[in-house]
Design a protein around this motif. Sequence first.
Motif, PDB file in Angstrom:
ATOM      1  N   THR A 126       0.835  -1.206   0.000  1.00  0.00           N
ATOM      2  CA  THR A 126       0.000   0.000   0.000  1.00  0.00           C
ATOM      3  C   THR A 126       0.866   1.252   0.000  1.00  0.00           C
ATOM      4  OG1 THR A 126      -1.710  -1.172   1.249  1.00  0.00           O
ATOM      5  CG2 THR A 126      -1.832   1.235   1.220  1.00  0.00           C
ATOM      6  N   VAL A 127       0.578   2.160  -0.937  1.00  0.00           N
ATOM      7  CA  VAL A 127       1.307   3.426  -1.049  1.00  0.00           C
ATOM      8  C   VAL A 127       0.306   4.569  -0.824  1.00  0.00           C
ATOM      9  CG1 VAL A 127       2.810   4.861  -2.465  1.00  0.00           C
ATOM     10  CG2 VAL A 127       2.823   2.363  -2.760  1.00  0.00           C
ATOM     11  N   PRO A 128       0.440   5.321   0.289  1.00  0.00           N
ATOM     12  CA  PRO A 128      -0.485   6.439   0.531  1.00  0.00           C
ATOM     13  C   PRO A 128      -0.141   7.638  -0.359  1.00  0.00           C
ATOM     14  CG  PRO A 128       1.120   6.308   2.297  1.00  0.00           C
ATOM     15  CD  PRO A 128       1.389   5.142   1.394  1.00  0.00           C
ATOM     16  N   LEU A 129      -1.172   8.207  -0.976  1.00  0.00           N
ATOM     17  CA  LEU A 129      -0.990   9.340  -1.884  1.00  0.00           C
ATOM     18  C   LEU A 129      -2.038  10.398  -1.590  1.00  0.00           C
ATOM     19  CD1 LEU A 129      -0.639   7.286  -5.204  1.00  0.00           C
ATOM     20  CD2 LEU A 129       1.248   8.256  -3.888  1.00  0.00           C
ATOM     21  N   LYS A 130      -1.901  11.545  -2.220  1.00  0.00           N
ATOM     22  CA  LYS A 130      -2.901  12.608  -2.111  1.00  0.00           C
ATOM     23  C   LYS A 130      -3.249  13.088  -3.524  1.00  0.00           C
ATOM     24  CE  LYS A 130      -2.761  15.679   1.199  1.00  0.00           C
ATOM     25  NZ  LYS A 130      -4.077  15.545   1.872  1.00  0.00           N
ATOM     26  N   LEU A 131      -4.551  13.131  -3.800  1.00  0.00           N
ATOM     27  CA  LEU A 131      -5.037  13.595  -5.102  1.00  0.00           C
ATOM     28  C   LEU A 131      -5.674  14.966  -4.916  1.00  0.00           C
ATOM     29  CD1 LEU A 131      -5.525  12.979  -8.082  1.00  0.00           C
ATOM     30  CD2 LEU A 131      -7.651  11.852  -7.443  1.00  0.00           C
ATOM     31  N   GLY A 132      -5.168  15.942  -5.672  1.00  0.00           N
ATOM     32  CA  GLY A 132      -5.582  17.326  -5.473  1.00  0.00           C
ATOM     33  C   GLY A 132      -6.988  17.638  -5.921  1.00  0.00           C
ATOM     34  N   LYS A 133      -7.481  16.950  -6.946  1.00  0.00           N
ATOM     35  CA  LYS A 133      -8.777  17.311  -7.521  1.00  0.00           C
ATOM     36  C   LYS A 133      -9.520  16.057  -7.950  1.00  0.00           C
ATOM     37  CE  LYS A 133     -10.795  20.215 -11.165  1.00  0.00           C
ATOM     38  NZ  LYS A 133     -10.483  21.091 -12.333  1.00  0.00           N
ATOM     39  N   ALA A 134     -10.807  15.972  -7.576  1.00  0.00           N
ATOM     40  CA  ALA A 134     -11.623  14.848  -8.009  1.00  0.00           C
ATOM     41  C   ALA A 134     -11.892  14.945  -9.510  1.00  0.00           C
ATOM     42  CB  ALA A 134     -12.943  14.832  -7.235  1.00  0.00           C
ATOM     43  N   GLY A 135     -12.058  13.804 -10.146  1.00  0.00           N
ATOM     44  CA  GLY A 135     -12.359  13.810 -11.569  1.00  0.00           C
ATOM     45  C   GLY A 135     -12.061  12.477 -12.205  1.00  0.00           C
ATOM     46  N   THR A 136     -12.234  12.411 -13.514  1.00  0.00           N
ATOM     47  CA  THR A 136     -11.907  11.213 -14.279  1.00  0.00           C
ATOM     48  C   THR A 136     -10.507  11.371 -14.846  1.00  0.00           C
ATOM     49  OG1 THR A 136     -14.223  10.826 -14.846  1.00  0.00           O
ATOM     50  CG2 THR A 136     -12.564   9.772 -16.234  1.00  0.00           C
ATOM     51  N   TYR A 137      -9.670  10.365 -14.594  1.00  0.00           N
ATOM     52  CA  TYR A 137      -8.272  10.430 -15.001  1.00  0.00           C
ATOM     53  C   TYR A 137      -7.888   9.194 -15.809  1.00  0.00           C
ATOM     54  CZ  TYR A 137      -7.704  14.145 -11.540  1.00  0.00           C
ATOM     55  OH  TYR A 137      -7.817  15.317 -10.830  1.00  0.00           O
TER      56      TYR A 137
ATOM     57  N   ILE B 234     -10.423   6.264 -15.054  1.00  0.00           N
ATOM     58  CA  ILE B 234     -11.081   5.928 -13.791  1.00  0.00           C
ATOM     59  C   ILE B 234     -11.514   7.219 -13.092  1.00  0.00           C
ATOM     60  CG2 ILE B 234     -10.794   4.814 -11.538  1.00  0.00           C
ATOM     61  CD1 ILE B 234      -8.633   3.079 -12.771  1.00  0.00           C
ATOM     62  N   LYS B 235     -12.710   7.221 -12.533  1.00  0.00           N
ATOM     63  CA  LYS B 235     -13.192   8.360 -11.763  1.00  0.00           C
ATOM     64  C   LYS B 235     -12.659   8.249 -10.342  1.00  0.00           C
ATOM     65  CE  LYS B 235     -17.386  11.044 -10.854  1.00  0.00           C
ATOM     66  NZ  LYS B 235     -18.862  11.107 -11.063  1.00  0.00           N
ATOM     67  N   LEU B 236     -11.960   9.287  -9.874  1.00  0.00           N
ATOM     68  CA  LEU B 236     -11.279   9.231  -8.585  1.00  0.00           C
ATOM     69  C   LEU B 236     -11.704  10.389  -7.678  1.00  0.00           C
ATOM     70  CD1 LEU B 236      -7.677   8.432  -9.874  1.00  0.00           C
ATOM     71  CD2 LEU B 236      -9.284   6.825  -8.833  1.00  0.00           C
ATOM     72  N   PRO B 237     -11.765  10.149  -6.369  1.00  0.00           N
ATOM     73  CA  PRO B 237     -12.079  11.218  -5.424  1.00  0.00           C
ATOM     74  C   PRO B 237     -10.842  12.023  -5.066  1.00  0.00           C
ATOM     75  CG  PRO B 237     -11.840   9.147  -4.245  1.00  0.00           C
ATOM     76  CD  PRO B 237     -11.649   8.836  -5.711  1.00  0.00           C
ATOM     77  N   ALA B 238     -11.039  13.231  -4.581  1.00  0.00           N
ATOM     78  CA  ALA B 238      -9.916  14.068  -4.143  1.00  0.00           C
ATOM     79  C   ALA B 238      -9.511  13.705  -2.716  1.00  0.00           C
ATOM     80  CB  ALA B 238     -10.308  15.541  -4.220  1.00  0.00           C
ATOM     81  N   GLY B 239      -8.321  14.155  -2.335  1.00  0.00           N
ATOM     82  CA  GLY B 239      -7.862  13.998  -0.958  1.00  0.00           C
ATOM     83  C   GLY B 239      -6.940  12.811  -0.772  1.00  0.00           C
ATOM     84  N   ASP B 240      -6.791  12.388   0.498  1.00  0.00           N
ATOM     85  CA  ASP B 240      -5.921  11.259   0.820  1.00  0.00           C
ATOM     86  C   ASP B 240      -6.472   9.981   0.201  1.00  0.00           C
ATOM     87  OD1 ASP B 240      -4.257  12.884   2.325  1.00  0.00           O
ATOM     88  OD2 ASP B 240      -5.395  12.560   4.170  1.00  0.00           O
ATOM     89  N   THR B 241      -5.591   9.204  -0.405  1.00  0.00           N
ATOM     90  CA  THR B 241      -6.018   7.973  -1.061  1.00  0.00           C
ATOM     91  C   THR B 241      -4.899   6.955  -0.978  1.00  0.00           C
ATOM     92  OG1 THR B 241      -7.044   7.117  -3.080  1.00  0.00           O
ATOM     93  CG2 THR B 241      -5.179   8.619  -3.361  1.00  0.00           C
ATOM     94  N   GLU B 242      -5.154   5.746  -1.446  1.00  0.00           N
ATOM     95  CA  GLU B 242      -4.153   4.681  -1.386  1.00  0.00           C
ATOM     96  C   GLU B 242      -4.076   3.933  -2.713  1.00  0.00           C
ATOM     97  OE1 GLU B 242      -4.130   3.373   3.327  1.00  0.00           O
ATOM     98  OE2 GLU B 242      -5.422   2.264   1.921  1.00  0.00           O
ATOM     99  N   LEU B 243      -2.845   3.696  -3.136  1.00  0.00           N
ATOM    100  CA  LEU B 243      -2.556   2.842  -4.281  1.00  0.00           C
ATOM    101  C   LEU B 243      -2.185   1.476  -3.706  1.00  0.00           C
ATOM    102  CD1 LEU B 243      -1.943   2.477  -7.357  1.00  0.00           C
ATOM    103  CD2 LEU B 243       0.384   3.270  -6.857  1.00  0.00           C
ATOM    104  N   VAL B 244      -2.999   0.449  -3.998  1.00  0.00           N
ATOM    105  CA  VAL B 244      -2.824  -0.861  -3.358  1.00  0.00           C
ATOM    106  C   VAL B 244      -2.584  -1.945  -4.408  1.00  0.00           C
ATOM    107  CG1 VAL B 244      -3.843  -2.598  -1.833  1.00  0.00           C
ATOM    108  CG2 VAL B 244      -4.344  -0.166  -1.464  1.00  0.00           C
ATOM    109  N   PHE B 245      -1.498  -2.679  -4.216  1.00  0.00           N
ATOM    110  CA  PHE B 245      -1.157  -3.822  -5.061  1.00  0.00           C
ATOM    111  C   PHE B 245      -1.380  -5.096  -4.250  1.00  0.00           C
ATOM    112  CE2 PHE B 245       1.290  -0.234  -6.456  1.00  0.00           C
ATOM    113  CZ  PHE B 245       1.295  -0.313  -7.837  1.00  0.00           C
TER     114      PHE B 245
END
Length: 379
Positions: A95-106, A150-161
Amino acid sequence: MLFQKALALTVSALVCLTVFAPLGISAASEPVHTVYRLPEYAEKAKASNATAEDAKKFVQGVDWGHVFGDSDGGVNEQLFWVVSKEDAEKRPTFTVPLKLGKAGTYNVKLKMFVGGDFGKFSITLGGKTVTDSVDCFGDGGLTFFDFGNIKLPAGDTELVFTCIGCNPGNTAAGCNLGISRLILSTPGYYYMPEHIGTAKASNATDNDARRFVQDMDRDWKALFNAHDVLPEDNGQLFWSIPTAEAGSAPTLTVPLNVPSAGKYSVKIKAFIGGDFGIFSLTLGGVTLKDSLDCFGEGGVTEIDLGEHELKAGKQELVVKCVGKNSALAADYCNFGITSLTLTAKPAPNPGTSDAVTAAVILGIAAAAGIALISEKHRS
């Protein structure tokens, strides 16, 4: 007086309907292209199969030197996760914790290592499935994987393998993971140096380098398969064409993923220089430009290729050398492209004219009613 006010309101309603009713009308914004250099997240990443005493995750140079916590996010580094075949049976997670600045489709891309002792993984980002299975076994080295939009929410998030096993051809002891970059982009924006791994030049052999990534801010340094030049670094996907080969109409083919079917405004940023040729460009079989002369001294230049109807899904951008400017005296007539941007044009709203007609009728009726009521009160 009341009649005039009602009429003014009607006109305002008409303006709103005619200007804003068509779906998708909004101010144009710059495309998003966010690059996460994953080796920099080594301290925050968590491996479920690691204990406090071991080091199941660390930063590794692709020359196989362990960097551990000293990463600078360099081009030849990867965030490395050690997974034994015994561990793989327990479906461990990384698990890699990340932060996404803006919600949207990416559009989601990952630059991952493909090697002989690497495993198969499912991937999620912000709780959304990126892929159910990606196989990292092979001999490709650092490779870009495009996982679509993919449609993603803003804020703290996690990239999980999640390790889901190994390729049957993997006879090594491990089912490891190596990740270098996560890239989130506006759908329809393509930073071309990231497509070096899939671009094919018809005049190239396996033993030469007719196409590579070039960093124009660092003495024209050719990075070849390192392909890690970011937009702010002034990079380009570079195609080298000897002038003697221009007459054979060589091609450069780059597979791209068009977000959806429809009409798009198409723009590219291409290099204009003294040893650059003349080219035609097509995308998915649609002609974008019959003849684009890249000879001159403009440097990186944004070029509007007009509006075109495009099909959805995987399409090929084909650049064909169709000649050279008569003033070109160099030994090469090259091609360099930094980005391609597709901006969807809003489809006409078939209900707009009916809405406008209804507004006119209602507005006039309201104005007439107000006038009659006013007249009655005066009497």
